[in-house]
Design an enzyme around this catalytic site. Structure first.
Site, PDB file in Angstrom:
ATOM      1  N   CYS A 119       3.114 -28.665  -9.483  1.00  0.00           N
ATOM      2  CA  CYS A 119       2.635 -28.616  -8.108  1.00  0.00           C
ATOM      3  C   CYS A 119       2.473 -30.063  -7.644  1.00  0.00           C
ATOM      4  CB  CYS A 119       1.287 -27.896  -8.103  1.00  0.00           C
ATOM      5  SG  CYS A 119       0.461 -27.843  -6.502  1.00  0.00           S
ATOM      6  N   CYS A 127       7.787 -29.789  -2.720  1.00  0.00           N
ATOM      7  CA  CYS A 127       6.791 -28.750  -3.037  1.00  0.00           C
ATOM      8  C   CYS A 127       7.547 -27.719  -3.857  1.00  0.00           C
ATOM      9  CB  CYS A 127       6.269 -28.127  -1.740  1.00  0.00           C
ATOM     10  SG  CYS A 127       5.327 -26.598  -1.986  1.00  0.00           S
TER      11      CYS A 127
HETATM   12  N1  DGL Z   1       3.599 -25.612  -4.846  1.00  0.00           N
HETATM   13  C1  DGL Z   1       2.731 -26.620  -4.405  1.00  0.00           C
HETATM   14  C2  DGL Z   1       3.361 -28.014  -4.389  1.00  0.00           C
HETATM   15  O1  DGL Z   1       4.290 -28.265  -5.096  1.00  0.00           O
HETATM   16  C3  DGL Z   1       1.764 -26.412  -3.299  1.00  0.00           C
HETATM   17  C4  DGL Z   1       1.823 -25.263  -2.371  1.00  0.00           C
HETATM   18  C5  DGL Z   1       0.467 -24.974  -1.731  1.00  0.00           C
HETATM   19  O2  DGL Z   1      -0.318 -24.294  -2.361  1.00  0.00           O
HETATM   20  O3  DGL Z   1       0.198 -25.447  -0.612  1.00  0.00           O
HETATM   21  O4  DGL Z   1       2.906 -28.885  -3.703  1.00  0.00           O
END
Ligand code: DGL
Length: 258
Positions: free
Chosen positions: A74, A187
């Protein structure tokens, strides 16, 4: 030496499964325990403190489970908590950041026009500011938050083409896309949209994500710690989620197996 202990991988929700898919491809012998914090998603609109608190709770769980390494799958949690987690826990922790460097390097000296699609929190954190400082004097870089793209995955609507294309047009129609050299998927949820981005963007625009590089880094780090799984071990993925519903478990399995 080798290690049969699992690798703990986490994300705010289901996006990190795109990273687990790459992990399975590059390191099929490894056991993975995945934690998706879907009950608390999205992280991208929360404060850094809140994301840090949630991230520490998850890593505590992995440590209790005997994980040999952690992947913060993430970008948002990596920017808000990566440094603090590494300073606290005595095990290898791999974080992520938007793949701006590979996007700019493609120009081989020629200035690149790059859109970084990421969460609002990633884009305003100091970590991304420092990355920008390295590249924005010689390239043109646009920051684009896309919060709906997180929600669409979390609600199991990734297959709804009209909904997805409407969301993408809403975020990207303001750009003259013919002038954009690359779009960085900063993301992990957005990586699931690669085919949709391909339909939106001209053929000359590259779509870049950091998943393969992150897993190469993980493999090198584990090799350096003599902690890779023995060759020929039976790897696999155990899925956990803070949303305990059957629907969430099914959605996670579906995204993992693609
Ligand atoms: N998947 C996450 C990232 O790579 C974040 C998504 C979220 O929860 O806003 O930043």
């Amino acid at each position: 030496m080798t290690s049969n202990a699992p690798i703990g991988v986490f994300d705010s929700g289901l996006g990190g499964l795109s990273v687990v898919r790459e992990l399975r491809r590059q390191m099929p012998d490894e056991r993975v325990v995945y934690f998706g914090d879907s009950a608390n998603a999205p992280y991208g609109v929360k404060s850094s403190e809140e994301v840090r608190r949630l991230s520490f709770d998850i890593v505590d769980r992995f440590v209790t489970m005997g994980a040999k390494a952690i992947v913060i799958a993430c970008n948002t949690a990596s920017s808000a908590a990566g440094k603090q987690l590494r300073a606290t826990y005595d095990l290898p922790i791999v974080g992520m950041e938007p793949a701006l460097k590979p996007a700019c390097d493609r120009g081989e000296g020629k200035p690149q026009h790059v859109i970084v699609a990421a969460t609002a929190l990633t884009l305003r954190e100091r970590k991304f500011g420092e990355l920008m400082d390295r590249f924005d004097a010689t390239n043109v870089i646009y920051r684009q938050p896309c919060p709906d793209l997180v929600e669409i995955v979390e609600h199991g609507k990734l297959g709804e083409r009209d909904l997805v294309m409407r969301a993408l047009h809403g975020y990207f129609d303001e750009y003259d896309l013919a002038t954009i050299d690359s779009v960085v998927l900063g993301c992990t949820h957005f990586v699931f949209y690669r085919d949709y981005f391909r339909q939106l963007l001209p053929g000359s625009t590259a779509i870049i994500d950091g998943n393969a590089g992150t897993i190469r880094h993980l493999r090198d780090l584990l090799a350096g710690h003599d902690a890779l799984a023995p060759a020929g071990s039976e790897g696999g993925v155990e899925l956990h989620n803070s949303d305990p519903s059957r629907a969430m478990a099914d959605l996670a399995t579906q995204l993992l197996n693609g």
